[in-house]
Scaffold this active site. Structure first.
Site, PDB file in Angstrom:
ATOM      1  N   HIS A   1       7.569  -7.680  -1.549  1.00 31.58           N
ATOM      2  CA  HIS A   1       7.337  -7.177  -0.356  1.00 31.58           C
ATOM      3  C   HIS A   1       8.278  -7.559   0.626  1.00 31.58           C
ATOM      4  O   HIS A   1       8.122  -7.160   1.798  1.00 31.58           O
ATOM      5  CB  HIS A   1       5.884  -7.296   0.153  1.00 31.58           C
ATOM      6  CG  HIS A   1       4.864  -6.693  -0.782  1.00 31.58           C
ATOM      7  ND1 HIS A   1       4.890  -5.434  -0.980  1.00 31.58           N
ATOM      8  CD2 HIS A   1       3.851  -7.176  -1.483  1.00 31.58           C
ATOM      9  CE1 HIS A   1       3.755  -5.133  -1.834  1.00 31.58           C
ATOM     10  NE2 HIS A   1       2.970  -6.051  -2.045  1.00 31.58           N
TER      11      HIS A   1
ATOM     12  N   TRP B   1       1.685   1.356  -9.025  1.00 35.64           N
ATOM     13  CA  TRP B   1       2.256   2.563  -9.656  1.00 35.64           C
ATOM     14  C   TRP B   1       3.661   2.482 -10.080  1.00 35.64           C
ATOM     15  O   TRP B   1       4.045   2.575 -11.356  1.00 35.64           O
ATOM     16  CB  TRP B   1       2.119   3.895  -8.659  1.00 35.64           C
ATOM     17  CG  TRP B   1       2.226   5.040  -9.484  1.00 35.64           C
ATOM     18  CD1 TRP B   1       2.169   5.520 -10.842  1.00 35.64           C
ATOM     19  CD2 TRP B   1       2.943   6.396  -8.780  1.00 35.64           C
ATOM     20  NE1 TRP B   1       2.661   6.813 -11.060  1.00 35.64           N
ATOM     21  CE2 TRP B   1       3.027   7.599  -9.773  1.00 35.64           C
ATOM     22  CE3 TRP B   1       3.031   6.737  -7.461  1.00 35.64           C
ATOM     23  CZ2 TRP B   1       3.397   8.653  -9.513  1.00 35.64           C
ATOM     24  CZ3 TRP B   1       3.559   7.823  -7.133  1.00 35.64           C
ATOM     25  CH2 TRP B   1       3.638   9.116  -8.316  1.00 35.64           C
TER      26      TRP B   1
ATOM     27  N   LYS C   1       0.820  -1.262   0.041  1.00 36.40           N
ATOM     28  CA  LYS C   1      -0.016   0.074  -0.027  1.00 36.40           C
ATOM     29  C   LYS C   1       0.715   1.348   0.128  1.00 36.40           C
ATOM     30  O   LYS C   1       0.446   2.277   0.406  1.00 36.40           O
ATOM     31  CB  LYS C   1      -0.902   0.099   1.122  1.00 36.40           C
ATOM     32  CG  LYS C   1      -1.999  -1.109   1.338  1.00 36.40           C
ATOM     33  CD  LYS C   1      -2.165  -2.052  -0.058  1.00 36.40           C
ATOM     34  CE  LYS C   1      -3.047  -1.256  -0.916  1.00 36.40           C
ATOM     35  NZ  LYS C   1      -3.397  -2.111  -2.132  1.00 36.40           N
TER      36      LYS C   1
ATOM     37  N   GLY D   1       2.439   2.351  -3.177  1.00 37.78           N
ATOM     38  CA  GLY D   1       2.464   2.776  -4.373  1.00 37.78           C
ATOM     39  C   GLY D   1       3.348   1.664  -5.333  1.00 37.78           C
ATOM     40  O   GLY D   1       3.654   1.994  -6.455  1.00 37.78           O
TER      41      GLY D   1
HETATM   42  P1  A3P Z   1      -4.991   4.680  -1.589  1.00 32.96           P
HETATM   43  O1  A3P Z   1      -5.444   3.795  -0.903  1.00 32.96           O
HETATM   44  O2  A3P Z   1      -4.274   5.753  -0.474  1.00 32.96           O
HETATM   45  O3  A3P Z   1      -5.554   5.462  -2.724  1.00 32.96           O
HETATM   46  P2  A3P Z   1       0.000  -0.530  -3.716  1.00 32.96           P
HETATM   47  O4  A3P Z   1       0.148  -0.500  -5.002  1.00 32.96           O
HETATM   48  O5  A3P Z   1       1.348  -0.501  -2.930  1.00 32.96           O
HETATM   49  O6  A3P Z   1      -0.711  -1.486  -3.182  1.00 32.96           O
HETATM   50  O7  A3P Z   1      -0.458   0.699  -3.042  1.00 32.96           O
HETATM   51  C1  A3P Z   1      -1.834   1.326  -3.304  1.00 32.96           C
HETATM   52  C2  A3P Z   1      -1.944   2.662  -3.044  1.00 32.96           C
HETATM   53  O8  A3P Z   1      -1.548   3.139  -4.465  1.00 32.96           O
HETATM   54  C3  A3P Z   1      -3.279   3.277  -3.109  1.00 32.96           C
HETATM   55  O9  A3P Z   1      -3.512   4.135  -2.427  1.00 32.96           O
HETATM   56  C4  A3P Z   1      -3.731   3.245  -4.615  1.00 32.96           C
HETATM   57  O10 A3P Z   1      -4.901   4.191  -4.854  1.00 32.96           O
HETATM   58  C5  A3P Z   1      -2.494   3.922  -4.951  1.00 32.96           C
HETATM   59  N1  A3P Z   1      -2.069   4.065  -6.344  1.00 32.96           N
HETATM   60  C6  A3P Z   1      -2.540   2.978  -7.243  1.00 32.96           C
HETATM   61  N2  A3P Z   1      -2.325   3.320  -8.478  1.00 32.96           N
HETATM   62  C7  A3P Z   1      -1.602   4.649  -8.540  1.00 32.96           C
HETATM   63  C8  A3P Z   1      -1.027   5.465  -9.414  1.00 32.96           C
HETATM   64  N3  A3P Z   1      -0.946   5.206 -10.763  1.00 32.96           N
HETATM   65  N4  A3P Z   1      -0.552   6.857  -9.002  1.00 32.96           N
HETATM   66  C9  A3P Z   1      -0.634   7.041  -7.659  1.00 32.96           C
HETATM   67  N5  A3P Z   1      -1.054   6.299  -6.777  1.00 32.96           N
HETATM   68  C10 A3P Z   1      -1.683   4.984  -7.131  1.00 32.96           C
END
Ligand code: A3P
Length: 327
Positions: A137, A83, A78, A80
């Site tokens: 992770h 992304w 969680k 990023g």
């Molecule tokens: P939120 O729950 O705060 O929206 P991970 O990918 O490590 O599981 O992290 C998930 C978080 O990254 C979520 O945050 C998600 O919405 C956000 N996220 C997913 N895609 C993204 C993107 N392209 N740019 C920025 N944040 C992104």
């Protein structure tokens, strides 16, 4: 007390033997029920994991063979990961695909960059296709030996712990709602997070492991912060490309390729693609759309009380003190 058993104690001769000795090993580990989930968390080498992931970690510790040319995306959940996977994949494959043909249009970023802890056995074929990028992770101290020995590159992303906790909480709540279950109790989840009991937690130990390693090996480990990347994504795409030895040419700069990659991988763009809006389920419980919630900095304000925020800030301050890192 933590078990002294290690992955090397697990027989690796064949799958049955592996399963048997894994079951034996896991039965010696400290475990906790938490976040209201059916599965227990097990503490392995200081970190809390669900058995499915733990099995993947142990298997990777024994069997994963890194190559010096690999890039491993590392993170605690969680922060990023999704992304960063899409950005690094786009940087790597920018000469193979046009904007209209990139697999990111039809596949979840987790499908184009697999997790070592789950799919490392499939990875050689990805490498053969010219995308030597994998994600994990796993905490730094538990990485498979071959990753450290090969000298391959690691890119770590971290995020403010308040936003990370809130994102983790909502992710769990979404999974449970999709199963017609009550979301986890927020106060209980928060308490456990503060105690360090969360997926691959303690959160701060995970971050510090990579932070310290990045100070020791700056050419091998790039340490990134979600918030800084949101602030100036183009700058970080350029940094990433250089770090993984695929720098943009001056022609690419002129054609604004870094800017195009940022746009392609933006939350707005990815979260609106059919594949990423889908309720298709991965790993038995996670719908594609659950990886894309808000993608905002500071959303914790909509979920945590000021007492909770102060408490997390205090813990973060204590844990990181003297490390040179602030979150
Ligand atoms: P939120 O729950 O705060 O929206 P991970 O990918 O490590 O599981 O992290 C998930 C978080 O990254 C979520 O945050 C998600 O919405 C956000 N996220 C997913 N895609 C993204 C993107 N392209 N740019 C920025 N944040 C992104």
């Amino acid at each position: 007390m933590e078990s002294r058993l290690d992955s090397k104690d697990i027989v690796n001769e064949n799958e049955d033997e592996f399963e048997k000795s894994f079951e034996q090993m896991i039965s010696t580990l400290p475990k906790r029920k938490c976040w209201g989930n059916r599965e227990d968390f097990y503490q392995y080498q200081g970190f809390w994991l669900y058995p499915t992931f733990l099995k993947g970690v142990v298997s990777a510790q024994q069997r994963f063979q890194a190559q010096p040319t690999d890039t491993i995306i590392c993170s605690i959940p969680k922060t990023g990961t999704t992304w960063l996977k899409s950005l690094i994949f786009s940087i790597y494959t920018r000469t193979s695909f046009y904007d209209s043909t990139t697999p990111l249009l039809s596949k979840l970023p987790h499908e184009v960059v697999p997790f070592m802890d789950l799919y490392h056995a499939d990875f050689p074929s990805y490498r053969d296709m010219g995308v030597p990028v994998l994600a994990t992770h796993v905490p730094y101290s538990s990485l498979p030996r071959s990753i450290i020995d090969s000298g391959c590159k690691l890119v770590y992303i971290c995020r403010n712990p308040k936003d990370s906790f809130v994102s983790l909480y909502h992710f769990n709540a979404a999974i449970r709602r999709s199963q017609n279950l009550q979301p986890p109790d927020l106060d209980e989840a928060f308490e456990l997070f503060c105690e360090g009991v969360s997926m691959y937690g303690p959160y701060w130990d995970h971050v510090l492991g990579y932070w310290k390693a990045s100070l020791e090996h700056p050419n091998k480990i790039l340490f990134l912060k979600y918030e800084e990347m949101i602030e100036d994504s183009v700058l970080y795409v350029k940094k990433l490309a250089e770090f993984i030895s695929c720098p943009f040419s001056s022609e690419e700069h002129q054609k604004e390729v870094p800017e195009k990659i940022v746009k392609m991988c933006s939350f707005e763009n990815l979260s609106n693609l059919e594949v990423n809006k889908s309720e298709k389920v991965r790993m038995g419980v996670v719908q594609h759309k659950m990886y894309f919630r808000k993608g905002k900095v500071g959303d914790w304000k909509n979920c945590l009380t000021s007492e909770m925020a102060e408490r997390l800030d205090r813990i973060t301050h204590q844990k990181l003190s003297g490390s040179g890192l602030s979150l």
